[in-house]
Write an enzyme that holds these catalytic residues in place. Structure first.
Site, PDB file in Angstrom:
ATOM      1  N   CYS A 119      56.284  45.884   5.123  1.00  0.00           N
ATOM      2  CA  CYS A 119      56.054  46.910   6.062  1.00  0.00           C
ATOM      3  C   CYS A 119      56.887  48.160   5.956  1.00  0.00           C
ATOM      4  O   CYS A 119      56.551  49.237   6.390  1.00  0.00           O
ATOM      5  CB  CYS A 119      56.509  46.504   7.523  1.00  0.00           C
ATOM      6  N   HIS A 256      58.176  52.817  11.562  1.00  0.00           N
ATOM      7  CA  HIS A 256      57.200  51.653  11.597  1.00  0.00           C
ATOM      8  C   HIS A 256      56.841  51.073  12.841  1.00  0.00           C
ATOM      9  O   HIS A 256      57.717  50.578  13.670  1.00  0.00           O
ATOM     10  CB  HIS A 256      58.013  50.442  10.723  1.00  0.00           C
ATOM     11  N   ASN A 286      50.669  46.084  14.397  1.00  0.00           N
ATOM     12  CA  ASN A 286      51.525  45.973  13.287  1.00  0.00           C
ATOM     13  C   ASN A 286      50.544  46.162  12.174  1.00  0.00           C
ATOM     14  O   ASN A 286      49.965  45.115  11.840  1.00  0.00           O
ATOM     15  CB  ASN A 286      52.624  45.118  13.256  1.00  0.00           C
TER      16      ASN A 286
END
Ligand code: ACO
Length: 329
Positions: A119, A256, A286
């Site tokens: 990520c 993020h 996500n």
């Protein structure tokens, strides 16, 4: 200013994104596993995510985002000499997804490679491209975050399947002369960290060299949560210390997009005004390395992020990896 003070900077000149058309809502998930819209929204802020169509690969999503970023920059593939793709869900073990995108764009020049920091991949990609551009070896880079996490999700595991989605985002970074001050446009500072001791908290249980399978994502969510807020704060503070810029000076904080609670807690811990937080996690869940450029693209297109704004990017991901990038837009 004398010419000695001049310094190359990596300036963002284009941004674009792409989401697959199929929407998977929380209600859809409640029909698949024992969960509810209320639980997902309360714990994560996520309302829906996108799922790539059968046969639609990471490189296809990345190509769409890259073309949108090029259009936004007013450039074509011929103008680019470096492609960096951050992904943990490549089309193939090799060749790289970046090489696939390069070919799809009709480019046969320059260099293209993948970079894997889960990520945090987009931040690692920006930091890497920035070093290439400031060295003078390359002039215009596409930094792409593209993922099809739906392909590595265990769809029977309610603790993870509600969190992730597919998508891609991209920016064009262009070498331009600055003066080496924080008034310059471009990437002002980047800070990267990793600590491989945390593997067991967030990992994929397969791979070419270990199991000869692709594997599925496994996560101890509560432990990841606990680390995420602290790690975010550390690298953002590093960026403040390196530049003398403070939370009050920022126009935008683009973290993020993993979980709305992590985003809000990180901003609060850093003293960043909630109005400066760009959050798009409700729209796409996500999307790992794609999440920051997706959020940038939304906030750029709706007119929030403007030329000259100070934008702080940060991410935490599997590894653990974590990092920040402070950019004057
Ligand atoms: N629906 C309903 N109940 C659920 C679900 C679900 N989808 N998932 C878990 N539960 C249950 C659990 O079974 C548990 O039940 P129990 O108390 O009866 O045992 C209860 O909810 C609480 O579970 P926790 O995991 O402790 O819940 P928590 O409040 O920690 O929230 C969450 C879980 C949302 C995953 C949170 O821990 C989180 O966001 N963690 C960070 C995850 C993250 O951001 N990961 C990405 C990192 S980036 C990357 O590199 C991929």
């Amino acid at each position: 200013m004398t010419t000695q003070n001049r310094q190359l900077r990596s300036v963002v000149t284009g941004v674009g994104s792409y989401l697959p058309s199929r929407v998977l809502t929380n209600a859809d998930l409640a029909a698949m596993v024992d969960t509810s819209d209320a639980w997902i929204v309360q714990r994560t802020g996520i309302r829906e995510r996108r799922i790539a169509a059968e046969g639609e690969t990471t490189s296809m999503l990345g190509e769409r985002a890259a073309r949108a970023a090029l259009q936004s920059a007013g450039l074509g593939p011929d103008d680019i000499d470096l492609i960096i793709v951050a992904t943990s869900t490549p089309d193939y073990t090799f060749p790289s997804t970046a090489a696939q995108i390069q070919a799809a764009l009709g480019m046969a020049h320059g260099a293209a490679f993948d970079l894997q920091a889960v990520c945090s991949g987009f931040i690692f990609g920006v930091a890497t491209a920035d070093k290439f551009l400031r060295s003078g070896s390359h002039r215009r880079a596409l930094v792409i975050g593209a993922e099809t996490f739906s392909r590595i999700i265990d769809w029977s595991d309610r603790a993870t399947c509600v969190l992730f989605g597919d998508g891609a985002g991209a920016i064009v970074l262009q070498a331009q002369q600055g003066f080496g001050t924080v008034e310059d446009r471009g990437v002002l500072t980047t800070h990267l960290r990793s600590d491989g001791r945390h593997r067991a908290k967030l990992y994929v249980d397969g791979g070419p060299s270990s199991t000869q399978t692709v594997g599925h994502l496994r996560m101890k969510g509560r432990e990841v949560f606990r680390f995420a807020v602290d790690m975010t704060s550390d690298v953002v503070k590093d960026a403040f210390a390196a530049t003398g810029i403070t939370a009050a000076d920022l126009q935008w904080f683009v973290p993020h997009q993993a979980n709305r609670r992590i985003i809000d807690m990180s901003a609060a811990k850093l003293g960043i005004d909630p109005h400066k937080v760009i959050a798009t996690v409700h729209l796409h869940g996500n999307t790992s390395a794609a999440s920051i450029p997706l959020a940038l693209s939304v906030a750029h297109d709706d007119g929030r992020i403007k030329r000259g704004d100070l934008v702080m990017l940060e991410a935490v991901g599997g590894g653990f990896t974590w990092g920040s990038a402070l950019i004057r837009w």
